[in-house]
Design a protein around this motif. Sequence first.
Motif, PDB file in Angstrom:
ATOM      1  N   ASP A 202       0.807  -1.209   0.000  1.00 39.17           N
ATOM      2  CA  ASP A 202       0.000   0.000   0.000  1.00 39.17           C
ATOM      3  C   ASP A 202       0.842   1.261   0.000  1.00 39.17           C
ATOM      4  OD1 ASP A 202       1.006  -0.352   2.540  1.00 39.17           O
ATOM      5  OD2 ASP A 202      -0.829   0.290   3.560  1.00 39.17           O
ATOM      6  N   ARG A 203       2.124   1.155   0.389  1.00 40.40           N
ATOM      7  CA  ARG A 203       3.029   2.300   0.390  1.00 40.40           C
ATOM      8  C   ARG A 203       4.463   1.784   0.384  1.00 40.40           C
ATOM      9  NH1 ARG A 203       2.048   5.015   6.128  1.00 40.40           N
ATOM     10  NH2 ARG A 203      -0.066   4.273   5.758  1.00 40.40           N
ATOM     11  N   ILE A 204       5.398   2.625  -0.013  1.00 36.11           N
ATOM     12  CA  ILE A 204       6.802   2.268   0.102  1.00 36.11           C
ATOM     13  C   ILE A 204       7.168   2.348   1.580  1.00 36.11           C
ATOM     14  CG2 ILE A 204       9.158   2.870  -0.539  1.00 36.11           C
ATOM     15  CD1 ILE A 204       7.487   1.792  -2.855  1.00 36.11           C
ATOM     16  N   ALA A 209       7.151   3.881   9.154  1.00 40.65           N
ATOM     17  CA  ALA A 209       5.885   3.676   8.442  1.00 40.65           C
ATOM     18  C   ALA A 209       5.939   2.377   7.655  1.00 40.65           C
ATOM     19  CB  ALA A 209       5.594   4.856   7.513  1.00 40.65           C
ATOM     20  N   ALA A 211       4.892  -0.959   5.607  1.00 38.84           N
ATOM     21  CA  ALA A 211       3.894  -1.152   4.558  1.00 38.84           C
ATOM     22  C   ALA A 211       3.078  -2.406   4.829  1.00 38.84           C
ATOM     23  CB  ALA A 211       4.583  -1.265   3.199  1.00 38.84           C
ATOM     24  N   THR A 283       3.928  -0.082  -5.334  1.00 43.01           N
ATOM     25  CA  THR A 283       2.603   0.370  -4.930  1.00 43.01           C
ATOM     26  C   THR A 283       1.630   0.292  -6.101  1.00 43.01           C
ATOM     27  OG1 THR A 283       2.923   2.695  -5.530  1.00 43.01           O
ATOM     28  CG2 THR A 283       3.737   1.997  -3.366  1.00 43.01           C
ATOM     29  N   SER A 284       0.358   0.547  -5.823  1.00 39.80           N
ATOM     30  CA  SER A 284      -0.664   0.469  -6.868  1.00 39.80           C
ATOM     31  C   SER A 284      -0.511   1.565  -7.915  1.00 39.80           C
ATOM     32  CB  SER A 284      -2.062   0.554  -6.240  1.00 39.80           C
ATOM     33  OG  SER A 284      -2.199   1.780  -5.526  1.00 39.80           O
ATOM     34  N   SER A 285       0.227   2.645  -7.596  1.00 36.21           N
ATOM     35  CA  SER A 285       0.438   3.717  -8.563  1.00 36.21           C
ATOM     36  C   SER A 285       1.674   3.503  -9.411  1.00 36.21           C
ATOM     37  CB  SER A 285       0.556   5.065  -7.842  1.00 36.21           C
ATOM     38  OG  SER A 285       1.695   5.079  -6.992  1.00 36.21           O
ATOM     39  N   ASP A 287       4.878   3.260  -8.123  1.00 34.99           N
ATOM     40  CA  ASP A 287       6.106   3.648  -7.430  1.00 34.99           C
ATOM     41  C   ASP A 287       6.823   2.402  -6.937  1.00 34.99           C
ATOM     42  OD1 ASP A 287       5.590   6.351  -7.811  1.00 34.99           O
ATOM     43  OD2 ASP A 287       4.363   6.470  -5.993  1.00 34.99           O
TER      44      ASP A 287
END
Length: 498
Positions: A202-204, A209, A211, A283-285, A287
């Motif tokens: 969901d995020r790098i 933080a 993922a 990620t889904s975008s 990245d």
Amino acid sequence: MQNLPQDSRMVAIRNILTRLCKYSGLSSDRLRNTEIDVEPLLDLVVVRQRALRTGRSPEESMLPVVSDMARRLQPTDRLIADAALSLGLLRESPPDGVDLDRLYAESLGQRREYLAEMWQRLHETLRAEVIPEAPTVKRLRTSSEHDAFTALAGLLAGESSYTIPQVAPTPKIVVTLPNSQPRPGMVTVVGDAVMDHLYRVDRIPAVDAPARGNSYSEHPGGKGLNRAVAAARLGLQVRIVSALGDDENGRRIREYLDQAGVRTELIKTAALAPSPITAVIMTSSGDMALIGVQNDRVRLEVSDLDGPDIRAALGASDVVLLTFEHPTSIIGQVLAMVQSMRPKPRLIVCPTPSLRVPQDLYRYLDAVDYLVGSADELEKMIPAVTAASSEDVAQRLRGLGVGAVCTVGEFRCAMRSDDLNVDVTHFPRALNNAPGAAAAFSAALAYRVVISEGSLQKEDLDWATGAMLLTQKLGAVPSAMPLTGDIDQIFERYTTDR
């Protein structure tokens, strides 16, 4: 049959050839009496044209057509197809020391055994510049014949303008490209081949933080492998120069390359060492973040390039595509070898942001016809100077001798050269990036260099940029590499009347 897509025709023809090679091989009598559905073969344009010109039946025309096409294959594929189908190509000029009765025996098993036994001698007869390691009978049966029949079926399925040869053609490497004109098309890729571990998240992740993962998969990858597979999917003959370990991942990567139509005889195998692995966090975008794991023993050495096989492969190539994962000593050696060759193959270089290029390599940059990379990758090529912009970077690199600088990213491309000053920005996109976009562009550029014989126009760059658009699939990179027909559709949709 003629209404099928070309790829479907090729697969159907390859499957028929694979079945026909059993027993005594291909003959007009076999075609008349076999239970195999050979109608797709008999209905080929090249066969019908031959039958019309000679007044013979399609069954009688099939063997000379297949034989003529087989002569166009590179030496290894030609020998395999000749023996497996018992075409008798060498009967025209019997070579010394070769028992043709054994090479064209009634039994397919006997033909395979003799081909493997006489591998070196038969390649020397065809004056092959590169002689791969002799295969086992099992390898001939499982992968080598598949590769040879794939190449032969591609010629048969793609040839729409066939004439009866007046002289025997030489064993020049040939592929049939979408415009149906036989052209040379050999690309040698010098780059990495790895096993990718793909994590969709969901995020790098960061230190504070973490993922959350959505999925995990494994598949062959690497900048070199991706570009090699992409070029093969466009119909080019492709070799890869790389290094793998002697492990299960290495075997899986080799098998994958074999199935993709990429020749693997120039891959070095390091005994008792693991093959490289790259963790791809995406990620889904689109990245990405990467983690590479490589054993120090799994690498090319300068001495590996000194042998005749790799030198001959580079010299026989229409395009050499070099990526920067290998040690700088290897990069410099490849650049120096290509620089010294006459005639010189076209050289496409793809740098990497993890390598700051030492200035020792600058003396070879005049050998680079096309330097392809992101703005960050290209800026790392001139680390001693702070560049004001991507335009400034391109001009400085051209001042160091690079023929053309291609800045790619976000499904866009800008080329700066003596002949072209082009920005391609009109293709739509759904993602910020795609892990296979740069590989697709580099392979498509190599393809257009081959079919244009090195004289690129703006439409060639449009076409290569359009190839990036088709890689917006969040999965295994090689499987996202487009086919020529796919790129043609994108090109026509978004560049018509521009």
